[in-house]
Write an enzyme that holds these catalytic residues in place. Structure first.
Site, PDB file in Angstrom:
ATOM      1  N   MET A 166      24.794  14.025  -1.049  1.00 23.14           N
ATOM      2  CA  MET A 166      25.442  13.227  -2.104  1.00 23.14           C
ATOM      3  C   MET A 166      26.861  12.838  -1.702  1.00 23.14           C
ATOM      4  SD  MET A 166      24.216  15.552  -5.334  1.00 23.14           S
ATOM      5  CE  MET A 166      24.407  17.099  -4.474  1.00 23.14           C
TER       6      MET A 166
ATOM      7  N   ASP B  66      11.855  13.078 -10.589  1.00 24.12           N
ATOM      8  CA  ASP B  66      13.160  12.463 -10.347  1.00 24.12           C
ATOM      9  C   ASP B  66      12.994  11.172  -9.553  1.00 24.12           C
ATOM     10  OD1 ASP B  66      14.445  14.527 -11.558  1.00 24.12           O
ATOM     11  OD2 ASP B  66      15.117  15.484  -9.708  1.00 24.12           O
TER      12      ASP B  66
ATOM     13  N   LYS C 177      16.716  11.023 -12.289  1.00 19.04           N
ATOM     14  CA  LYS C 177      17.976  11.645 -11.921  1.00 19.04           C
ATOM     15  C   LYS C 177      18.332  11.371 -10.465  1.00 19.04           C
ATOM     16  CE  LYS C 177      18.016  16.024 -12.888  1.00 19.04           C
ATOM     17  NZ  LYS C 177      19.150  16.794 -12.375  1.00 19.04           N
TER      18      LYS C 177
HETATM   19  C1  LIG Z   1      20.683  15.825  -5.862  1.00 17.36           C
HETATM   20  S1  LIG Z   1      20.591  16.061  -4.129  1.00 17.36           S
HETATM   21  C2  LIG Z   1      18.998  16.788  -4.051  1.00 17.36           C
HETATM   22  C3  LIG Z   1      18.734  17.497  -2.761  1.00 17.36           C
HETATM   23  C4  LIG Z   1      17.321  18.042  -2.676  1.00 17.36           C
HETATM   24  N1  LIG Z   1      17.083  19.051  -3.660  1.00 17.36           N
HETATM   25  C5  LIG Z   1      17.014  18.579  -1.286  1.00 17.36           C
HETATM   26  O1  LIG Z   1      16.783  19.769  -1.136  1.00 17.36           O
HETATM   27  O2  LIG Z   1      16.977  17.757  -0.348  1.00 17.36           O
HETATM   28  C6  LIG Z   1      20.325  14.407  -3.585  1.00 17.36           C
HETATM   29  C7  LIG Z   1      20.874  14.155  -2.190  1.00 17.36           C
HETATM   30  O3  LIG Z   1      19.997  14.671  -1.212  1.00 17.36           O
HETATM   31  C8  LIG Z   1      20.059  13.886  -0.040  1.00 17.36           C
HETATM   32  N2  LIG Z   1      18.707  13.413   0.285  1.00 17.36           N
HETATM   33  C9  LIG Z   1      17.580  13.739  -0.352  1.00 17.36           C
HETATM   34  N3  LIG Z   1      16.511  13.200   0.258  1.00 17.36           N
HETATM   35  C10 LIG Z   1      16.987  12.506   1.319  1.00 17.36           C
HETATM   36  C11 LIG Z   1      16.380  11.740   2.357  1.00 17.36           C
HETATM   37  N4  LIG Z   1      15.055  11.558   2.424  1.00 17.36           N
HETATM   38  N5  LIG Z   1      17.186  11.169   3.273  1.00 17.36           N
HETATM   39  C12 LIG Z   1      18.520  11.331   3.238  1.00 17.36           C
HETATM   40  N6  LIG Z   1      19.145  12.060   2.281  1.00 17.36           N
HETATM   41  C13 LIG Z   1      18.390  12.654   1.345  1.00 17.36           C
HETATM   42  C14 LIG Z   1      21.042  12.753  -0.311  1.00 17.36           C
HETATM   43  O4  LIG Z   1      22.314  13.156   0.128  1.00 17.36           O
HETATM   44  C15 LIG Z   1      21.000  12.693  -1.832  1.00 17.36           C
HETATM   45  O5  LIG Z   1      22.170  12.117  -2.359  1.00 17.36           O
END
Ligand SMILES: C[S@@+](CC[C@H](N)C(=O)[O-])C[C@H]1O[C@@H](n2cnc3c(N)ncnc32)[C@H](O)[C@@H]1O
Length: 259
Positions: free
Chosen positions: A173, A37, A59
Site C-alpha cells: 500500500m 474484497d 475494500k
Molecule cells: C490491504 S493490503 C492486503 C495485503 C494482502 N493481505 C496480502 O497478504 O498480500 C493491499 C496491498 O497489497 C499489495 N498487493 C496485493 N496483491 C498484490 C499483487 N497481486 N501485486 C502487487 N501488489 C499486491 C499492494 O501493495 C496492495 O496495496
C-alpha cells in the site's frame, strides 16, 4: 431450531488462481455466501461456483466502500442465518488484511471462525520476478511494512529500524507515499543507489514491473495501476531477466481486454 453458521477467513493469494491452497478451493466450493474484497483477482473470482450469494465489500487501500463495522455486522448476520460464509481476502488474511479484527468481532458474537492462509503478495511477487526475499550475502532478513495509514494519517514508521542494508523491505500500500518513504530511508543512511522495484498485479496476466534506484523509484513507478508492491534492497539486483516492464502496460491491458 436454526443452527448458526460459520465464517472462514480465506486468503485468495496474490492473483494467480493456481496459487490458492487446496483448503481455500474446498472452502470456496462449500460456501453458501462469499464476501469478497476488490483485491481478489477476477481469475480467482471465476472459481466461485454459480449459485453462491456474492457480496462485494470493495475494500482497497485508501478506499473503503463498506466501512469495517458494517462488514463485521454483515458477516455476523450471514452466519446467524445459518450460512457457511467465505470471507475472501487478497493475499493472506493475517497480513495487512484485517482478518484478525474481523475474527475478534465474530468470536465476540459467538460465531465460529476459521482461518485459511493465502500466499501473501510479497511471496507471489518474489517468485514471479525472481527477486528473493532473503539471499545469502545480500539479505539476512525481510520486513513487510505498510506504506499507508488508516484515514490517510501521516506515516509514522520507525524509520531508523527500517534502514538496514541486510534487509529486504517489502512495502504494501505504498504507491501514494513512496516518494516520502524513499526520502526518509535515504535521509537515515540507506544509499540512494539501493536497488528498488515496483511490481503491479503480481502473478496475474497484468503483472509488470519497474526497477530503479531507490531515489528514482517513486518517480519511475508513478501511475502504475493498483495493486502495487515495492521491494527495496540488494536482493532486487537478482531480478529475473524475463518479465515485462511496465512501459507498455496500457497497451497490454487493452490487448488483454480484447483477447
Ligand atoms: C490491504 S493490503 C492486503 C495485503 C494482502 N493481505 C496480502 O497478504 O498480500 C493491499 C496491498 O497489497 C499489495 N498487493 C496485493 N496483491 C498484490 C499483487 N497481486 N501485486 C502487487 N501488489 C499486491 C499492494 O501493495 C496492495 O496495496
Amino acid at each position: 431450531m436454526m443452527t448458526t453458521g460459520k465464517v472462514m477467513l480465506v486468503g485468495a493469494g496474490p492473483g494467480d488462481p493456481e496459487l490458492l491452497t487446496l483448503k481455500a478451493i474446498r472452502a470456496i466450493e462449500a460456501a453458501d455466501a462469499v464476501v469478497y474484497d476488490r483485491l481478489v483477482s477476477p481469475e480467482v473470482m471465476a472459481l466461485v461456483p454459480p449459485g453462491r450469494r456474492m457480496i462485494s465489500v470493495g475494500k482497497e487501500a485508501g478506499f473503503h466502500s463498506v466501512p469495517q463495522d458494517q462488514i463485521n455486522r454483515l458477516l455476523v448476520d450471514l452466519a446467524r442465518e445459518g450460512l457457511t460464509v467465505v470471507r475472501l481476502k487478497g493475499g493472506d488474511p493475517l497480513i495487512f488484511g484485517r482478518g484478525s479484527e474481523e475474527a475478534e468481532e465474530l468470536r465476540a458474537a459467538g460465531i465460529a471462525v476459521e482461518y485459511i492462509p493465502g500466499i501473501t503478495a510479497a511471496q507471489g511477487a518474489a517468485s514471479s520476478t525472481g527477486v528473493p526475499l532473503t539471499h545469502r550475502g545480500l539479505a539476512t532478513g525481510v520486513r513487510y511494512v505498510t506504506g499507508h495509514r488508516a484515514r490517510d494519517a501521516a506515516l509514522d514508521l520507525d524509520w531508523d529500524s527500517l534502514v538496514s542494508p541486510d534487509t529486504t523491505l517489502v512495502i504494501y500500500m505504498g504507491a501514494a507515499n513512496m516518494a516520502t518513504i524513499a526520502r526518509e530511508l535515504i535521509a537515515r543512511g540507506l544509499p540512494a543507489t539501493t536497488p528498488a522495484m515496483a511490481v503491479a498485479s503480481a502473478t496475474t496476466p497484468r503483472e509488470c514491473r519497474v526497477v530503479a534506484r531507490l531515489d528514482r523509484i517513486a518517480c519511475e513507478a508513478e501511475g502504475l495501476p493498483a495493486p502495487v508492491l515495492f521491494f527495496v534492497g540488494r536482493t532486487v539486483s537478482l531480478v529475473a531477466a524475463q518479465g515485462l516492464p511496465c512501459g507498455d502496460w496500457p497497451e497490454r491491458l487493452g490487448a488483454a481486454a480484447h483477447a
